[in-house]
Design an enzyme around this catalytic site. Structure first.
Site, PDB file in Angstrom:
ATOM      1  N   ASN A 173       1.196   7.423   2.790  1.00 10.99           N
ATOM      2  CA  ASN A 173       1.796   6.478   3.744  1.00 10.99           C
ATOM      3  C   ASN A 173       3.287   6.712   3.930  1.00 10.99           C
ATOM      4  O   ASN A 173       4.010   5.824   4.375  1.00 10.99           O
ATOM      5  CB  ASN A 173       1.530   5.036   3.302  1.00 10.99           C
ATOM      6  CG  ASN A 173       0.108   4.608   3.613  1.00 10.99           C
ATOM      7  OD1 ASN A 173      -0.582   5.242   4.413  1.00 10.99           O
ATOM      8  ND2 ASN A 173      -0.345   3.539   2.994  1.00 10.99           N
ATOM      9  N   ASP A 223       1.991   2.604   8.215  1.00 10.80           N
ATOM     10  CA  ASP A 223       0.725   1.876   7.984  1.00 10.80           C
ATOM     11  C   ASP A 223       0.956   0.503   7.382  1.00 10.80           C
ATOM     12  O   ASP A 223       0.971   0.319   6.164  1.00 10.80           O
ATOM     13  CB  ASP A 223      -0.233   2.686   7.113  1.00 10.80           C
ATOM     14  CG  ASP A 223      -1.663   2.122   7.187  1.00 10.80           C
ATOM     15  OD1 ASP A 223      -1.836   0.985   7.685  1.00 10.80           O
ATOM     16  OD2 ASP A 223      -2.597   2.825   6.759  1.00 10.80           O
ATOM     17  N   THR A 236      -4.291   0.466  -2.885  1.00  6.26           N
ATOM     18  CA  THR A 236      -4.973   1.682  -3.314  1.00  6.26           C
ATOM     19  C   THR A 236      -5.104   1.646  -4.833  1.00  6.26           C
ATOM     20  O   THR A 236      -4.097   1.464  -5.519  1.00  6.26           O
ATOM     21  CB  THR A 236      -4.187   2.930  -2.855  1.00  6.26           C
ATOM     22  OG1 THR A 236      -4.148   2.927  -1.419  1.00  6.26           O
ATOM     23  CG2 THR A 236      -4.845   4.215  -3.339  1.00  6.26           C
ATOM     24  N   ASP A 269       0.823  -1.216   0.000  1.00  5.83           N
ATOM     25  CA  ASP A 269       0.000   0.000   0.000  1.00  5.83           C
ATOM     26  C   ASP A 269       0.855   1.263   0.000  1.00  5.83           C
ATOM     27  O   ASP A 269       0.626   2.187   0.772  1.00  5.83           O
ATOM     28  CB  ASP A 269      -0.960   0.007   1.199  1.00  5.83           C
ATOM     29  CG  ASP A 269      -2.084   1.040   1.021  1.00  5.83           C
ATOM     30  OD1 ASP A 269      -2.377   1.405  -0.141  1.00  5.83           O
ATOM     31  OD2 ASP A 269      -2.654   1.486   2.026  1.00  5.83           O
ATOM     32  N   LYS A 301       1.979   4.818  -1.190  1.00  7.58           N
ATOM     33  CA  LYS A 301       1.427   6.049  -1.767  1.00  7.58           C
ATOM     34  C   LYS A 301       1.973   7.186  -0.922  1.00  7.58           C
ATOM     35  O   LYS A 301       2.447   6.956   0.210  1.00  7.58           O
ATOM     36  CB  LYS A 301      -0.110   6.032  -1.731  1.00  7.58           C
ATOM     37  CG  LYS A 301      -0.724   5.750  -0.351  1.00  7.58           C
ATOM     38  CD  LYS A 301      -2.225   5.515  -0.462  1.00  7.58           C
ATOM     39  CE  LYS A 301      -2.790   4.985   0.857  1.00  7.58           C
ATOM     40  NZ  LYS A 301      -4.216   4.599   0.735  1.00  7.58           N
TER      41      LYS A 301
END
Length: 770
Positions: A584, A597, A614, A579, A581
């Protein structure tokens, strides 16, 4: 002025300037992006708006063009066109182009007036001159999870007539979204048809409700009709994205809906109601995933065949052990004259040659040649599975292409144990061979004990898809932390129990200056808590938007490099992150970058099959449910690099399905902006290869391939690793309690669902402290 105030207007003649500003203000109150501004900033912004008219048929903005203007429709209607096809309509009060107030990015759609249209226009220059970027709140793009559909009932398949089977087949073939996420060949269509059951739906029944968390089923309409509606407040106005996502209309017999539920857990996007008494055929996500998994079994069977051809394994391993090994092996390809490994290197990988030919060189002289055949899979590097001795020879490719399967010593010994002990035992032996212990969490008490009762809350730092984060102080020491809270009711409702336990264990495994540390976990009647390392510099996503850092090469290199080092640590522990991005990535007070995260992170050997992440960052193998490895993280690194340098992800679209359709076309179909030309374009394309085994860090050389890539030619990796490199941007942090780099909005809070203990004991080992 307040946002609930009615609009005033002159009854005769031209409106006064005050009234125009008041009306403009009321329009601005409806825009989601601008709702995240302090309300007292809107009157000044309203004064900067100018009125622009467009004739019927005239394009207001064009897809693909970069823009720096935001529009709201004051009068008239317009069409939203994507790739020349109308996907939605806009009316007075709707708006588009809000991201252009923050950064350059290609327009996602063409907006064309279909009547005389009057718009209000605000330019980025006007927005910036008022200093509003720094005052905006930026919500995280939500991740979608792979929650277990705990309450999804699967019914026995119904008997189907020839006409029913044909209707199902045609409906599946006609669903373009479904065909984007899966190759629906005859075998898969038949498998889906075989498991579907029939259900009656009475007139007026909402078979799907917008925002419902129980989103587990896909439907084909056998008879009747259904209407699609979205609970949008007309007075609020809507963006292009919400208009395009609405897809309002009806579904008749032979149509289908709910396909996103087959891919992953996500709340329903719209309400679908039976217009008349109707019948539907139904299938659940678990069934769909099992059908796709059966297709993936062919690859595992092929790997098993290769393992069976290898003399050392055919003699030493039982059938069940061969299957385990086959599932854990990775593919790596090589070109002619490339060396697979060199004499004298320290090796940790064992290779099976499954396609092509190689020569064995010792001290520069050829001593043997090996060729893959249907009967035999030559192997080399077996000593690496027993010890870390230097390689005894060089293996060089002589065919135009060589394909290998490889496994490393750690994976092999965790799954099966020592190779030398397995050889001694033999495939027919009864001796138990001890396995190595898999990577485990560090001692939860390595930082000492911090009691929940000693924590004092100071304010909200942020909200994510599953939890809220607060700034807390340990009153005994004055030390500051971030406290992440998850609603246990929401965790259970969305089937994320295993993910939450995994998040804790993965977080405890991490000990890197490039990853946020976990200090304690707590368990209360309604919530689970993570006590985390604090980084007061803010989220990278909000920082980039507020400081307009998109396209800053020095910043992008620094943050991408920090992510590479975070991934190096994670992958060394067999953890896949899944995840990545800018939301994060956090900045410390000194400006250093930390990955945060671990909600979707997981320890894996071989492949895993949960679709999560995502949507903007989804790799093609995630979309197709083919099973994925650590290679997905390198894909996301390519997406991150593109976004930091351009201001938008490469496959950005109004809806998830439109994103996935673009991803399937590949990175070479993406138009790279000027700032992404040259070495950085080569890096992005090397990371975003559609074939996971061909991604830069998955090829021979691994992460070193990224560190030595030309875009990083003058980058000081040792300084970065040693934390001596000066960060390109240092945020302003006035004290250890300064939260000004965070702007949380309580509207972004995840659902707080009352918890009813299912009595399974799923959370009994969660807490590390009281």
């Amino acid at each position: 002025m307040g946002c609930n105030q009615s609009t005033s207007a002159g009854s005769v003649g031209r409106e006064s300037k005050a009234n125009v500003d008041e009306q403009t203000y009321m329009f601005l109150c409806k825009v989601k992006l601008l709702k995240r501004l302090p309300q007292d900033e809107l009157p000044a912004l309203a004064k900067s708006a100018t009125e622009v008219e467009f004739k019927p048929g005239q394009s207001i903005i064009k897809q693909g063009e970069e823009g720096n203007e935001f529009f709201m429709i004051k009068k008239g209607t317009a069409d939203v066109e994507i790739n020349g096809k109308k996907v939605a309509g806009l009316k007075a009060g709707d708006y588009f182009g809000e991201n252009a107030l923050l950064r350059n990015e290609p327009r996602n759609a063409t907006i064309k007036a279909n009547s005389q249209v009057v718009t209000l226009k605000i330019t980025r220059q006007a927005f910036s001159s008022l200093g509003l970027q720094d005052k905006l709140e930026f919500p995280k793009r939500g991740a979608v999870g792979g929650g277990v559909a705990v309450q999804a009932e699967i019914k026995p398949p119904s008997e189907k007539s020839t006409e029913d089977v044909q209707l199902i087949k045609q409906a599946l073939q006609a669903n373009t979204n479904l065909n984007t996420i899966a190759n629906l060949d005859e075998a898969r269509i038949k498998a889906m048809s075989d498991v579907m059951w029939k259900e009656p739906v009475a007139k007026g029944t909402a078979i799907i409700k917008q925002n419902d968390l129980q989103a587990d089923y896909f439907y084909i309409v056998k008879s009747g009709s259904f209407s699609i509606s979205k609970a949008e407040d007309v007075k609020e106005g809507q963006s292009v994205e919400s208009a395009a996502a609405a897809q309002l209309g009806s579904v008749e017999a032979g149509g289908s809906f709910g396909e996103l539920a087959l891919l992953y857990f996500a709340p329903r996007a719209a309400t679908i109601t039976a217009n008349v008494d109707s019948e539907v055929f139904v299938t659940a996500r678990q069934q769909f995933k099992e059908i796709l998994l059966r297709a993936n079994e062919a690859e595992t069977k092929q790997n098993l065949d290769y393992v069976g051809r290898c003399e050392v394994f055919s003699a030493a391993l039982k059938d069940s052990e061969k299957k385990e090994l086959a599932a854990a092996m990775h593919e790596m390809t090589f070109s002619k004259d490339e060396t697979i490994f060199e004499q004298g290197e320290t090796g940790t990988q064992f290779f099976l040659l499954v396609e092509g030919s190689v020569v064995v060189l010792k001290d520069g002289k050829e001593v043997a040649s090996l060729r893959a055949t249907p009967e035999k899979a030559p192997y080399f590097g077996e000593k690496a599975l027993e010890n870390k001795e230097p390689r005894a020879a060089t293996i060089k490719v002589t065919s135009s292409r060589a394909r290998t399967l490889w496994v490393d010593k750690e994976t092999f010994e965790v799954l099966l144990g020592s190779l030398s002990e397995l050889i001694k035992r033999g495939k027919d032996g009864d001796t138990v061979v001890a396995k190595s212990v898999a990577p485990t969490a560090a001692d939860a008490k390595r930082f000492g004990v911090i009691k929940f009762a000693d924590l004092k809350k100071h304010g909200l730092l942020g909200c994510g898809g599953f939890g809220a984060v607060e700034l807390v102080e340990e009153t005994k020491t004055g030390n500051m932390f971030a406290l992440k809270a998850l609603s246990k009711g929401y965790v259970v409702k969305s089937g994320m129990q295993a993910s939450v336990m995994s998040e804790k264990n993965v977080q405890l495994m991490c000990d890197s200056p490039f990853i946020v540390k976990l200090f304690e976990t707590y368990n209360s009647p309604e919530h689970l808590y993570f006590l985390l390392e604090l980084a007061l510099g803010g989220e990278l996503y909000a920082t980039y938007n507020k400081r307009n850092m998109w396209g800053n090469e020095a910043c992008a290199k620094f943050y991408v490099a920090g992510t590479v080092l975070a991934f190096e640590h994670l992958h060394g522990k067999k953890i896949v992150f899944r995840d990545l991005k800018p939301e994060n990535l956090l900045l410390t007070e000194e400006g250093r970058v930390k990955l945060t995260d671990m909600g979707l992170a997981k320890v894996i050997f071989g492949k895993t099959y949960t679709t999560c992440g995502t949507p903007d960052y989804f790799a093609p193998e995630l979309i197709a449910s083919k099973g994925h490895t650590h290679a997905v993280d390198w894909w996301t690194l390519g997406i991150l690099t593109f976004e930091l340098m351009s201001g938008h992800p490469p496959f950005e679209s109004a809806t998830p399905m439109q994103i996935y359709a673009k991803v399937q076309k590949g990175i070479n179909a993406v138009v790279f902006p000027k700032k992404l030309k040259g070495d950085v374009e080569t890096l992005v394309k090397g990371l975003c290869n559609s074939n996971p085994t061909e991604r830069l860090a998955m090829k021979k050389g691994g992460i070193q391939n990224i560190k030595t890539q030309k875009w990083f030619a003058s980058f000081g990796w040792s300084d970065m690793e040693g934390l001596s490199m000066k960060p390109p941007y240092v945020p302003t942090v006035k004290s250890k309690k300064d939260m000004k780099n965070f702007s949380a909005n309580k509207e972004d809070m995840p659902p707080q669902i009352p918890y009813k203990d299912p009595k399974t004991g799923w959370d009994k080992d969660f807490a590390t402290s009281a």
